[in-house]
Design an enzyme around this catalytic site. Structure first.
Site: not given
Length: 466
Positions: A228, A263
């Site tokens: 990720e 993010c």
């Protein structure tokens, strides 16, 4: 980077720790491997009970964990409490649903039986980031402990006390030795750990560069990886849905949560031209009224970034854009106060010759672009190497869903900033990584989907294939 707590509110060193020796790390891996042999055989209800106890302990210790997160990475104290609650909810979710998620799947066959059984694979390495020291650890740990894997955690070097507090939490919840282990090691030691044959998989949440390194090493060793990585998430405004104030609230929240260090924070805002001027002014006003201050102070609404290096990196990107002709409608500079603070900023006029056009701005900086229509929005949003989250605001939900279908992103939220919840899968595409965490998808990433095909003892033997 030293393994140390450095308070970004004043850049003071709070506590330092020694890095583990290679022998210490090898011993820990051996212990995790030994623990796996017995942990995988425990009843699923026993594993669920461990997670339930850990969830309750985490909730009970919110007043211990929340200030720790704030001191280690600068998170606003209210957001730290929210993170504790979310991490606790994730552990509870897998405690309550993990047994069902890992139940045998029966496949219809002409004779005999065929079952797909979900089983663990072994000791796993988790390489964790600093921006969500609890949430991003437990979303990896929860499903894997429920499944029967054991875990070793290489936490961010700037969050050592959070790492130790989590290790103690699982020990207090009753995790046997070797089931959950913290490793104080530098990033340079990760490849050596992945090379160890007793490590069966690795999950990393972090930068694109770190993900490329870990993915390459895992591939070389033929081991499963989940990555990720970064994002440059678009926030698309097709219309204001009849509630302009809610749109601005959503935009400000989507950009500024965790001081923009997420993010999935909204980073590129694409706004229909007839709304553009009003949107820029509204967002600039909302961000301009944020109050810089001590993140432990409840009245503070804009805390520091995670580190001195984070401020320097962001300042360099913003200044380069300004030097090349971009405009800071509000902010644009490092705050004139001690600590790792940067002003809340809205940039316009960012063009392709500026680094801010393509690179992830990890901090309180929003970049706003005007768009002609939905087609223009999709084209601009997809013109990125990243593909993590995306947000669409529109009063026409059908139109928003049509745009969502065309976006190259792993997650799209409509009429709300991109978020997370235990039951929702989390992950991206393109250079934002691969694999999914949370939901039932997360428990299947490091699992062996084992087929058990049984035929009657007198059945005819036929050819085989491969």
């Amino acid at each position: 980077m030293p393994i140390a707590t450095i308070n970004p509110a004043d850049n003071s060193t709070v506590k330092e720790f020694e890095e583990f020796t290679d022998q210490h790390v090898d011993t820990a891996i051996d212990a995790a491997d030994i623990a796996y042999a017995s942990w995988r055989t425990t009843d699923k209800r026993e594993r669920a009970a461990l997670l339930a106890r850990a969830a309750q302990l985490l909730a009970d210790r919110s007043d211990e964990f929340a200030p720790l997160l704030t001191v280690e990475m600068g998170k606003l104290i209210g957001e730290s409490r929210d993170e504790v609650a979310l991490a606790s909810a994730i552990l509870k979710y897998y405690a309550e649903n993990g047994e069902k998620m890992t139940a045998d799947e029966t496949i219809e066959v002409d004779d005999g039986s065929a079952v797909v059984r979900t089983t663990p694979i072994g000791a796993l390495l988790g390489v964790m980031p600093w921006n969500f020291p609890l949430y991003q650890v437990v979303r990896f740990v929860g499903p894997n402990l429920m499944l029967g894997n054991t875990v070793l955690i290489k936490h961010a070097s700037s969050c050592p006390q959070s790492a130790l507090a989590l290790e103690k939490l699982f020990a207090d919840a009753g995790a046997p030795e070797g089931v959950y282990t913290n490793l104080f090691v530098s990033g340079a030691k990760i490849s050596r750990i992945i090379d160890n044959p007793k490590i069966k998989g690795v999950s990393l949440t972090g930068s694109e560069r770190a993900g490329a390194s870990v993915g390459e090493r895992a591939g070389k060793n033929i081991k499963k990886a989940v990555l990720e990585l970064g994002g440059s998430d678009p926030f698309i405004v097709l219309d204001d849905g009849g509630d302009f104030s809610r749109l601005i609230e959503g935009a400000a929240t989507g950009r500024m949560a965790n001081t923009g260090q997420s993010c999935v924070a909204a980073k590129r805002f694409f706004v229909q031209r007839d709304l553009y001027d009003g949107f820029v002014g509204g967002l600039a006003d909302a961000l301009g009224h944020l109050r810089l201050g001590d993140p432990l102070d409840e009245s503070t609404t804009l805390g520091p970034l995670s580190s001195e290096q984070a401020v320097e990196d962001l300042e360099e990107l913003v200044q380069e854009a300004l030097d090349k002709g971009a405009t800071a409608v509000v902010g644009g500079h490092r705050a004139s106060r001690p600590g790792a603070y940067f002003e809340a900023t809205v940039l316009t006029g960012v063009t392709k010759n500026m680094r801010a056009f393509a690179e992830e701005l990890f901090g309180p900086v929003a970049v706003v672009y005007a768009i002609a229509d939905a087609d223009d929005a999709v084209e601009k949003a997809n013109a990125s190497n990243f593909g993590l989250g995306a947000t669409i605001f529109s009063g026409d939900v059908d139109a928003a869903n049509s745009v969502a279908d065309r976006l190259d992103n792993g997650m799209v939220w409509i009429n709300h900033p991109t978020g997370t919840a235990p039951e929702l899968p989390f992950g991206g595409t393109k250079r934002s990584g691969f694999g999914r965490e949370l939901s039932h998808y997360g428990i299947g990433e490091f699992a062996n989907r084992k087929l058990i095909r049984t035929l009657p003892k007198d059945s005819k033997i036929s050819g085989v294939g491969g």
